[in-house]
Design an enzyme around this catalytic site. Structure first.
Site, PDB file in Angstrom:
ATOM      1  N   SER A 143       0.799  -1.218   0.000  1.00 45.24           N
ATOM      2  CA  SER A 143       0.000   0.000   0.000  1.00 45.24           C
ATOM      3  C   SER A 143       0.834   1.271   0.000  1.00 45.24           C
ATOM      4  O   SER A 143       0.336   2.341  -0.324  1.00 45.24           O
ATOM      5  CB  SER A 143      -0.934   0.026   1.214  1.00 45.24           C
ATOM      6  OG  SER A 143      -0.189  -0.027   2.418  1.00 45.24           O
ATOM      7  N   ASP A 203      -3.902   8.008   7.831  1.00 47.36           N
ATOM      8  CA  ASP A 203      -4.724   7.074   8.595  1.00 47.36           C
ATOM      9  C   ASP A 203      -3.805   6.357   9.579  1.00 47.36           C
ATOM     10  O   ASP A 203      -2.640   6.734   9.728  1.00 47.36           O
ATOM     11  CB  ASP A 203      -5.505   6.107   7.681  1.00 47.36           C
ATOM     12  CG  ASP A 203      -4.619   5.157   6.883  1.00 47.36           C
ATOM     13  OD1 ASP A 203      -3.431   4.985   7.235  1.00 47.36           O
ATOM     14  OD2 ASP A 203      -5.105   4.571   5.895  1.00 47.36           O
ATOM     15  N   HIS A 208      -0.791   4.872   7.362  1.00 48.86           N
ATOM     16  CA  HIS A 208      -0.184   5.478   6.180  1.00 48.86           C
ATOM     17  C   HIS A 208       0.060   6.974   6.339  1.00 48.86           C
ATOM     18  O   HIS A 208      -0.773   7.684   6.904  1.00 48.86           O
ATOM     19  CB  HIS A 208      -1.088   5.238   4.964  1.00 48.86           C
ATOM     20  CG  HIS A 208      -1.397   3.794   4.728  1.00 48.86           C
ATOM     21  ND1 HIS A 208      -2.540   3.187   5.214  1.00 48.86           N
ATOM     22  CD2 HIS A 208      -0.699   2.841   4.079  1.00 48.86           C
ATOM     23  CE1 HIS A 208      -2.531   1.910   4.869  1.00 48.86           C
ATOM     24  NE2 HIS A 208      -1.426   1.675   4.188  1.00 48.86           N
TER      25      HIS A 208
END
Length: 359
Positions: A44, A334, A337
């Site tokens: 990610s 978040d 991240h």
């Protein structure tokens, strides 16, 4: 979004491996880029939306993700805006962002100068990708082989081979192997000690790099782990430690990074013509987390999205009403991240201190 314009864009499911700085400013001179394309593998930290097109919950193609990206639209990037490889590509004078291979809005004419095969929630270990049914690393390599065939058909054998050998290959993964798999799921922790698991993952990384090399890759950036014990979710759940970083997780990151560094030295000796570099985000990110005000941040322990303590993915959408108004004040977007601003800082550091030899 075919035929992207080279203009500025307002600036690890788990994981991430990379003052908003305009990265192109660090490029000296006005000569054409020495790197014709940026090709990305990972999780990610560098997924630009591949997971949007596979059946998994590890997605971020909804608000408030992407609110500071071009057009204010979510793309599948786990951030409020651009991710590290977008900034790296921009700094290398290639293009302002790297598209996802599975995104039907793009075709080989877009991918010829850069593409990401990354998948949020994946890792070196196939068992990690199985947790949330995402794209394993070996499948990303199969996509790359398919890409090579398309590239040769698009620009011809000679031009394609030149792009393949001169492109910069970026690898950014590993955090999920520990936080999503080893420390969370039964299985690997009963088979391996943390040190043994690090060795197992380093072996996978070595085999992957050798396969990339066999396919023509020569310029490769192997990304290290961030201080994963300092991610907001880990701090939120660290009740005994008073919501501080978890030292044991950070120590594992440091140990694994040392092994990856040793691996780069080994392969540079073994593989003729390869330029393998180790891009380590650990210390710059730890510096930002420990002294956020020095970099213009107000918060490093909680994130911008929702309550900032444990949300990511769909939980961010459900808690959107609590999301901060200015992400540039937060180190993290978040609970796992970084914000676009943090991504720009880490990418800028990596470009100037590691990738500069490719400029």
């Amino acid at each position: 979004m075919q035929g992207q314009q080279n203009k500025a864009i307002p600036s690890s499911f788990l994981c991430m491996n990379f003052l908003c700085i305009l990265l192109p400013l660090i490029v000296i001179g006005t000569s054409a880029a020495k790197v014709p394309a940026v090709i990305v593998f990972g999780d990610s930290s560098v997924d630009a939306g591949n997971n949007n097109y596979i059946p998994t919950v590890a997605r971020s193609n909804f608000e408030p993700y992407g609110r500071d990206f071009q057009g204010g639209k979510p793309t599948g990037r786990f951030s409020n805006g651009r991710i590290p490889t977008d900034f790296i590509s921009d700094a290398l004078r290639v293009k302002p962002y790297i598209p996802a291979y599975l995104d039907p809005k793009y075709n080989i004419s877009d991918f010829a100068t850069g593409v990401t095969f990354a998948s949020a929630a994946t890792g070196y270990d196939n068992a990690t990708s199985d947790v949330l049914s995402v794209i394993p690393l070996w499948r990303q390599l199969e996509y790359y082989k398919d890409y090579q065939n398309k590239l040769r058909a698009h620009v011809g054998e000679i031009k394609a081979n030149e792009t393949i050998s001169e492109a910069l290959y970026v690898m950014s993964l590993g955090t999920n192997d520990f936080l999503e798999n080893y420390y969370t799921m039964p299985g690997r922790s009963s088979q391996y000690t943390p040190g043994q698991y690090e060795n197992f993952l380093a072996g996978v990384a070595e085999n992957f790099i050798k396969k990339l090399y066999g396919l023509g890759a020569r310029k490769i950036s192997l990304g290290g782990l961030p201080p994963m014990g300092c991610l907001p979710l880990e701090r939120t759940t660290n009740f005994v430690g008073g919501n501080d970083c978890i030292p044991s997780y950070n120590n594992v990151a440091l140990e694994f990074n040392s092994k990856l560094k040793i691996l780069t030295v080994k392969l540079n000796k073994e593989l003729p013509g390869i330029k393998l570099v180790f891009s380590n985000p650990y210390f710059i990110l730890l510096s930002i987390i420990k002294k956020p005000s020095r970099y213009g941040f107000q918060s490093a322990s909680v994130a911008c999205c929702a309550t900032g303590m444990f949300e990511m993915g769909y939980a961010c959408r459900r808690g959107a009403m609590f999301t901060c108004s200015d992400a540039s004040k937060y180190v993290f977007w978040d609970s796992f991240h970084p914000t676009e601003k943090t991504n720009s800082l880490v990418a800028n550091y990596v470009v100037k201190n590691v990738l500069a030899e490719f400029l």
